[in-house]
Write a protein that holds these residues in place. Structure first.
Motif, short mmCIF file in Angstrom:
data_model
loop_
_atom_site.label_atom_id
_atom_site.label_comp_id
_atom_site.label_asym_id
_atom_site.label_seq_id
_atom_site.Cartn_x
_atom_site.Cartn_y
_atom_site.Cartn_z
N VAL A 98 0.85 -1.34 -0.04
CA VAL A 98 -0.08 0.14 -0.17
C VAL A 98 0.83 1.27 0.21
O VAL A 98 1.86 1.33 0.75
N ILE A 115 -15.26 4.88 -2.23
CA ILE A 115 -15.13 4.49 -0.83
C ILE A 115 -15.98 5.44 0.16
O ILE A 115 -16.26 4.64 1.16
N SER A 143 -3.12 3.41 -2.15
CA SER A 143 -3.63 2.48 -3.28
C SER A 143 -2.63 1.33 -2.98
O SER A 143 -1.69 1.08 -2.49
N VAL A 164 -7.68 1.89 -1.75
CA VAL A 164 -8.21 1.33 -0.57
C VAL A 164 -8.65 2.23 0.82
O VAL A 164 -9.14 1.80 1.69
N LEU A 219 -11.19 0.85 3.58
CA LEU A 219 -12.13 -0.25 3.17
C LEU A 219 -11.77 -1.47 4.14
O LEU A 219 -10.94 -1.49 4.69
N TRP A 240 -8.77 -3.72 4.62
CA TRP A 240 -7.51 -3.29 4.72
C TRP A 240 -7.45 -2.58 5.89
O TRP A 240 -6.24 -2.13 6.13
#
Length: 149
Positions: free
Chosen positions: A9, A26, A56, A62, A79, A82
């Motif tokens: 990430v 999101i 990302s 995310v 999210l 994650w």
């Protein structure tokens, strides 16, 4: 660009025209669907004028965070799959660095009550009473960007 605890990430400043749709998705998934925020309260005219940060994982966004021109942090969301990987922390750290680079002297936010410890670990201090925003208990928090420098 900064990496979260999860090395897959990366967190960076978003480009609104390019990332607006992913940011909206999101927000829809986390705030509207998961937390029950009324859709009419989620979208704001100032969104395109704000500084947005995205987390990302490859081509997928995310996590997100927003910094308004007047120094308000908000719309920090990751999210569900994650979460607990340092992504929220990395997003907030990116926003703090950017705020300092912009020359802002302090930041403020409305923290959901369950998120108070998260923001406190980042140096924010709670002030005032708990209040409802979109039906969710919140508390105002502030951070002086010049403290400890």
């Amino acid at each position: 660009m900064k990496r979260a605890e999860n090395p897959a990430v990366e967190v960076s400043l978003a480009c609104w025209p390019r990332h607006a749709q992913a940011i909206a998705e999101i927000r829809r998934r986390v705030f509207i669907q998961e937390q029950g925020v009324p859709e009419a309260l989620e979208w704001e005219a100032e969104d395109s004028q704000c500084h947005w940060f995205v987390a990302s994982a490859g081509d997928a966004i995310v996590g997100i965070a927003r910094l308004t021109p007047n120094g308000r942090i908000g719309r920090l969301a990751v999210l569900p799959a994650w979460r607990r990987q340092g992504i929220g922390t990395a997003l907030l750290q990116c926003a703090l660095r950017h705020a300092r680079a912009l020359g802002l002297s302090h930041l403020h936010l409305h923290a959901q009550v369950q998120a108070l410890p998260f923001y406190a670990r980042m140096g924010f201090r709670a002030e005032g009473e708990v209040f409802l925003e979109a039906g969710i208990p919140h508390r105002r928090m502030y951070l002086d960007l010049h403290e400890g420098q």
